[in-house]
Design a protein around this motif. Structure first.
Motif, PDB file in Angstrom:
ATOM      1  N   THR A 101     -53.113  67.525 -31.473  1.00 55.22           N
ATOM      2  CA  THR A 101     -52.036  68.277 -32.118  1.00 55.22           C
ATOM      3  C   THR A 101     -52.491  69.666 -32.558  1.00 55.22           C
ATOM      4  O   THR A 101     -51.705  70.442 -33.075  1.00 55.22           O
ATOM      5  N   PHE A 102     -53.787  69.959 -32.374  1.00 59.46           N
ATOM      6  CA  PHE A 102     -54.313  71.266 -32.767  1.00 59.46           C
ATOM      7  C   PHE A 102     -54.752  72.058 -31.551  1.00 59.46           C
ATOM      8  O   PHE A 102     -55.236  71.486 -30.578  1.00 59.46           O
ATOM      9  N   VAL A 113     -61.243  74.006 -43.104  1.00 56.15           N
ATOM     10  CA  VAL A 113     -59.996  73.867 -43.863  1.00 56.15           C
ATOM     11  C   VAL A 113     -60.145  72.756 -44.891  1.00 56.15           C
ATOM     12  O   VAL A 113     -59.759  72.898 -46.047  1.00 56.15           O
ATOM     13  N   PRO A 119     -59.064  81.682 -44.937  1.00 53.14           N
ATOM     14  CA  PRO A 119     -58.811  81.968 -43.520  1.00 53.14           C
ATOM     15  C   PRO A 119     -59.698  83.087 -42.973  1.00 53.14           C
ATOM     16  O   PRO A 119     -60.134  83.041 -41.825  1.00 53.14           O
ATOM     17  N   MET A 122     -63.051  81.737 -42.225  1.00 55.37           N
ATOM     18  CA  MET A 122     -62.967  80.874 -41.042  1.00 55.37           C
ATOM     19  C   MET A 122     -63.011  81.696 -39.780  1.00 55.37           C
ATOM     20  O   MET A 122     -63.701  81.384 -38.832  1.00 55.37           O
TER      21      MET A 122
ATOM     22  N   ARG B 255     -43.803  76.075 -36.426  1.00 53.70           N
ATOM     23  CA  ARG B 255     -44.547  77.173 -35.796  1.00 53.70           C
ATOM     24  C   ARG B 255     -44.611  78.381 -36.721  1.00 53.70           C
ATOM     25  O   ARG B 255     -45.628  79.058 -36.803  1.00 53.70           O
ATOM     26  N   GLN B 258     -47.116  77.821 -39.229  1.00 57.37           N
ATOM     27  CA  GLN B 258     -48.463  77.960 -38.695  1.00 57.37           C
ATOM     28  C   GLN B 258     -48.869  79.421 -38.584  1.00 57.37           C
ATOM     29  O   GLN B 258     -50.032  79.759 -38.683  1.00 57.37           O
ATOM     30  N   TYR B 264     -50.917  77.890 -43.901  1.00 59.61           N
ATOM     31  CA  TYR B 264     -51.293  76.882 -42.916  1.00 59.61           C
ATOM     32  C   TYR B 264     -52.711  76.371 -43.134  1.00 59.61           C
ATOM     33  O   TYR B 264     -52.961  75.170 -43.124  1.00 59.61           O
ATOM     34  N   TYR B 265     -53.661  77.298 -43.360  1.00 59.87           N
ATOM     35  CA  TYR B 265     -55.059  76.863 -43.452  1.00 59.87           C
ATOM     36  C   TYR B 265     -55.406  76.351 -44.844  1.00 59.87           C
ATOM     37  O   TYR B 265     -56.298  76.845 -45.503  1.00 59.87           O
ATOM     38  N   PHE B 270     -52.582  71.837 -43.467  1.00 58.08           N
ATOM     39  CA  PHE B 270     -53.128  72.013 -42.118  1.00 58.08           C
ATOM     40  C   PHE B 270     -52.733  70.877 -41.175  1.00 58.08           C
ATOM     41  O   PHE B 270     -52.063  71.084 -40.171  1.00 58.08           O
ATOM     42  N   VAL B 271     -53.150  69.681 -41.537  1.00 57.72           N
ATOM     43  CA  VAL B 271     -52.889  68.540 -40.663  1.00 57.72           C
ATOM     44  C   VAL B 271     -51.397  68.219 -40.646  1.00 57.72           C
ATOM     45  O   VAL B 271     -50.813  67.989 -39.591  1.00 57.72           O
ATOM     46  N   SER B 274     -49.277  70.777 -38.427  1.00 58.31           N
ATOM     47  CA  SER B 274     -49.476  70.716 -36.980  1.00 58.31           C
ATOM     48  C   SER B 274     -49.025  69.374 -36.416  1.00 58.31           C
ATOM     49  O   SER B 274     -48.470  69.316 -35.324  1.00 58.31           O
ATOM     50  N   SER B 275     -49.216  68.287 -37.153  1.00 64.36           N
ATOM     51  CA  SER B 275     -48.718  67.024 -36.593  1.00 64.36           C
ATOM     52  C   SER B 275     -47.210  66.942 -36.694  1.00 64.36           C
ATOM     53  O   SER B 275     -46.574  66.315 -35.863  1.00 64.36           O
TER      54      SER B 275
END
Lengths: 254, 676
Positions: A101-102, A113, A119, A122, B255, B258, B264-265, B270-271, B274-275
């Motif tokens: 999913t990433f 994260v 960010p 990262m 999106r 994201q 997002y981060y 995060f997880v 996106s899932s």
């Protein structure tokens, strides 16, 4: 002091329906020095993966202790184990284990994260890694869109990005074709020369021949060990092959 | 006992997939049971003799039809979900050497088993519960059920027949699905690499616009009857919009999140984000279906519950007096006025002979003419109404002329109306200026009497076309102007309406008996005059019909809601199970990468909660958008109590929300069991 020290590791699996307990590891003593590239060889069922899982704190030994950089893994509380793993260990799997999913970039950043990094930080670390690993152009792609070798390089990047004390690799070439395998092993060598400690489990002689030290595991104990001592990869390959032949012929069982 | 190879294979396959088949079977049994109950109530004549039994019977017949349609659709949906889950198994069989014919035999026996279980189980459950349903219905309409428990063969046969046909279709469909794919395809079906969800702006915006258009139309509808077509258009637009928006819009939303790196981060987002994008891509359609089902339940339950609760209110409005008589005759006739007086006297005489003490009497007549009303002018010429397809129904109006003296006398007023003048009253908000023109005669509007219209005609607000009352000087002279107009059958358009209403102080049953007597008397007296319509009703006599109709609607609404809720549960369950299997591996990886179990659990919880909340929130917004139309539809039934509808809607949202939350809990447990 050694970076990683495992003493008297024993692991017994109880089968679920009260069957005969299986002894996966009988007695393993193992030390890894900082900056070493250690390979552990052994056939299927020799206990390689069990050992690696114990070293990675994914599993707990029935007996024995594992000390990483002065920290006793047995003393880390269950709840803190995941955090410990994230901060200190990098794990590379045979099946890459990227999250579908990433995008590759996000997969690599996942540990950061989780650690709550900014960010900006990262991106800096990601860029620094992506170039040498040759995946700079792939960061936006999704796992299913890239080849196995590319996936494994992303997985290596994910393991490296936290700047772990040690990289644990479980059959990292197992799912790769020979060219990708060579590339990955060259990468491991390169990372290792830069000072990264690596512990790799494999049954590929070719993979093991890149290591600075090779341990042979059989029936739950380490039965043999080869040090590089300045040999070339080719000479290492030869020595490992000989050792395997000897062992296969029922040679010295300690 | 020796069981054939194929039946055994089929049974084994189902047993191994019990996780999927058990809910499917339960759903099938429920569908069959509800179908049987509806058929039993609608076709077997058990409701004969109940108040409003005939209306309720028609409703149940309609319900049976809806059930057939919905059942077919839903069983097709679940069955294809089942087949998808088993493709691998079938692929393996065919690699092991089974050909299509062999696979077909397995499928045949499987469907046979499902058919036997659901028809037998459903009929058993239906027959057991039908007595209860009948008693429950009787209680709702406030009448005793006839105690004889009967199992009408017709209903059993129809139920079995209908579902046998549906299962036959399902068998053909699964044969098609399995038959047309090669073994390799079957084996791989599950593993097909999944493309990352792309933001489809076009579809997203289209969904947004479609939904917006649906809302816009729904909110703009003024006259539900005339705009029924528009209402359906709105409903269809809302349904399409929901699907598009949930399928594409949700991905776009993820999106966008994201793209916002700071948001997002973060560990918490995060997880999840996106899932979610993937989850929505896979499940957007499922969520939209759940949302639509919930909306249907909410609309159905709140409107029928409001009607049922407001039945007495509607009844009082429609029948303000205990006894009400009406007669109508087209064309002009000088003798009608005195005929009306004679009728009035005779009816009251008969009532008093029955022991009635007459109070609150209102007896009067009015002249009526219909036409196309626009801009203060009623067009009564023929062409204005011939082209029915193109006229605006909102503008079809009925003008009712009442004599000034009659009005003053009957309604206790002392209004002055001179020649060429009129008092104007209407229950609908129709703009009328200083003059009103009816045909070729104009009247100066001297006063508005809108607040008295309810007194003149309690049903004025209910009738589809607006009624405009004109109180004029010398009504018969006015009426003569309109003798010349005829409709396209050549019949006169002018009509004489006669009303007679009063209270009696009699007991309910006597009121009904009196109404019947008076009805016969009306028939007898008007026989020689060739009237177009005449009847005498009692408040009590109509109560049964009202409560029966509204009770029937509520009953049907509840039964269908039950089925829809069960369908929601099944869709959610399959969604959770399939997601559970997909996420299983993913969580293993996350743990290895260094996510704690707690972090995983938290992320899953937040995703699940979002996925859970989306349908019910959307359903509530949908409900809000269509409530105005629902309100207007209820007005046709005579319910004007807006707070009552809002209360009913609020309660329905709470109850459905609670039941939905319960279903969600149960199904998410299935998910957690798989994942951990």
């Amino acid at each position: 002091m050694s970076l990683l020290e495992a003493k008297g590791i024993k692991k017994i699996y109880k089968t679920r329906n009260g069957g005969v307990p299986v002894e996966a590891l009988k007695h393993v003593d193992l030390t890894v020095e900082k900056g070493e590239f250690v390979a552990i060889m052994g056939e299927s069922g020799s206990g390689k993966t069990t050992l690696l899982n114990i070293l990675a704190a994914l599993d707990r030994p029935t007996e024995g202790t594992v000390v990483l950089d002065g920290m006793d893994l047995g003393a880390v509380k269950n709840a803190a184990v995941a955090r410990f793993r994230r901060d200190n260990l990098g794990y590379v799997f045979q099946e890459f284990n990227l999250l579908d999913t990433f995008s590759l970039g996000d997969n690599i950043c996942l540990p950061l994260v989780l650690a709550g990094k900014k960010p900006k930080e990262m991106k800096k670390r990601l860029d620094a890694l992506a170039q040498p690993l040759g995946i700079a152009d792939l960061l936006k792609k999704y796992p299913f869109e890239v080849s196995g070798g590319q996936k494994q390089r992303a997985a290596v990047a994910r393991a490296l990005i936290t700047q772990p004390r040690i990289i644990l690799a479980d059959e990292p070439t197992g799912a790769l074709d020979s060219r990708s395998s060579d590339e990955l092993l060259a990468l491991f060598g390169q990372v290792n020369r830069a000072g990264q400690t690596i512990l790799m489990v494999t049954h590929s002689t070719r993979a093991a021949s890149r290591a600075s030290r090779v341990l042979f595991l059989r029936d739950g104990t380490v039965i043999h060990q080869i040090r590089r001592d300045g040999r070339t990869d080719q000479e290492m390959y030869q020595r490992i092959s000989d050792a395997l032949t000897l062992l296969a012929n029922g040679g010295d069982r300690k | 006992m020796k069981i054939g190879f194929y039946p055994r294979l089929a049974a084994d396959g189902m047993r191994k997939n019990a996780r999927l088949y058990v809910p499917y079977l339960i759903a099938c049994v429920m569908m069959v049971a509800v179908y049987y109950i509806l058929h039993f109530l609608g076709h077997s004549g058990v409701m004969d003799g109940m108040p409003g039994g005939n209306t309720a019977e028609t409703l149940m017949q309609l319900g049976t039809f809806v059930m057939t349609l919905f059942g077919t659709l839903f069983l097709f949906y679940t069955q294809s979900a089942l087949i998808k889950g088993r493709k691998k198994e079938f692929g393996l069989y065919s690699i092991l050497g089974m050909n299509r014919f062999n696979l077909g035999r397995i499928l045949f026996f499987e469907t046979l088993i499902v058919w036997v279980v659901s028809v037998a189980g459903g009929l058993a459950a239906g027959i057991t519960l039908s007595g209860l349903a009948k008693a429950g219905f009787a209680k709702m309409v406030g009448s005793a059920a006839r105690s004889a428990v009967l199992v009408p063969a017709g209903s059993v046969a129809w139920t079995a027949g209908t579902f046998s046909f549906i299962f036959l279709l399902i068998l053909l469909n699964s044969l098609r699905q399995v038959g047309f794919s090669s073994p390799i395809e079957l084996v791989r079906a599950e593993k097909a690499g999944e493309k990352p969800p792309k933001s489809n702006w076009f579809v997203g915006i289209l969904g947004f616009l479609t939904l917006g258009a649906g809302y816009f139309i729904a909110l703009r509808i003024k006259q539900p009857m005339s705009a029924l077509l528009w209402f359906f258009a709105a409903v269809i637009l809302i349904i399409i919009g929901t699907y598009l928006l949930l399928v594409a819009g949700s991905v776009i939303f993820c999106r966008l999140l994201q793209k916002n790196k700071r948001y997002y981060y973060r560990t918490n987002h995060f997880v999840s984000v996106s899932s979610m994008a993937f989850r929505m891509k896979r499940n957007g359609a499922g969520l939209a279906s759940i949302c639509i089902l919930l909306t249907m339940i909410l609309v159905m339950l709140s409107s029928t519950a409001a009607l049922y609760a407001g039945a007495d209110e509607c009844l009082d409005l429609r029948y303000p007096n205990e006894i009400g008589a009406f007669a109508c005759k087209y064309g002009y006739d000088e003798g009608l006025e005195s005929l009306g007086e004679k009728l009035d006297a005779d009816l009251k005489q008969a009532a008093m002979e029955h022991g009635a003490a007459i109070t609150n009497n209102a007896t009067f007549y009015e002249w009526s003419i219909s036409g196309y009303f626009d801009d203060g002018r009623l067009d009564v010429t023929l062409n204005s109404l011939t082209d029915m397809a193109f006229i605006d129904y909102d503008k079809v109006a009925q003008i009712l002329f009442i004599d000034r003296d009659v009005y003053n006398r009957v309604f206790g007023c002392s209004e002055e109306v001179g020649p060429g003048e009129a008092l104007v009253g209407t229950a609908k908000k129709i703009p009328i200026g200083d003059t009103i023109t009816v045909g070729d005669v104009s009247f100066r509007v001297t006063k508005r009497i809108d607040d008295r219209v309810d007194e003149i005609d309690p049903s004025a607000r209910i009738s589809a076309s607006p009624g405009i009352f004109l109180i004029v000087d010398d009504v018969n002279e006015v009426a003569k102007h309109y003798i010349k107009y005829a409709d396209f059958n050549g019949e006169p358009m002018l009509a004489w309406f006669w009303h007679c209403r009063f209270d009696t102080g009699l007991a309910p049953q006597q009121q009904e008996a009196l109404a019947r007597t008076l009805d016969e008397l009306l028939d007898e007296e008007l026989e020689p005059y060739d009237f177009d319509n005449r009847y005498c009703e009692s408040h009590e006599g109509e109560r049964g019909d009202f409560v029966g109709t509204f009770g029937g609607l509520l009953f049907l609404g509840m039964l269908l809601s039950l089925i829809f809720l069960a369908s929601c549960a099944i869709i959610m369950y399959y969604k959770q199970v399939s997601e559970g299997f997909e996420d299983q591996a993913r969580f293993g990886i996350m743990q290895k990468v260094g996510m704690t179990k707690e972090e995983i659990r938290r992320s899953v919880d937040s995703q699940m909660l979002t996925v859970f909340l989306i349908p019910i929130l959307f359903a509530c917004v949908h409900l809000l958008a269509v409530l105005p139309v629902v309100m207007k539809l209820l007005m046709l039934f005579g319910l004007f109590d807006i707070p009552l509808l809002l209360t009913a809607a609020g309660i329905c949202v709470l109850v459905c929300g609670a039941v939905y939350a319960g279903i969600y809990r149960l199904t998410s447990n299935a998910y957690y069991r798989i994942v951990s």
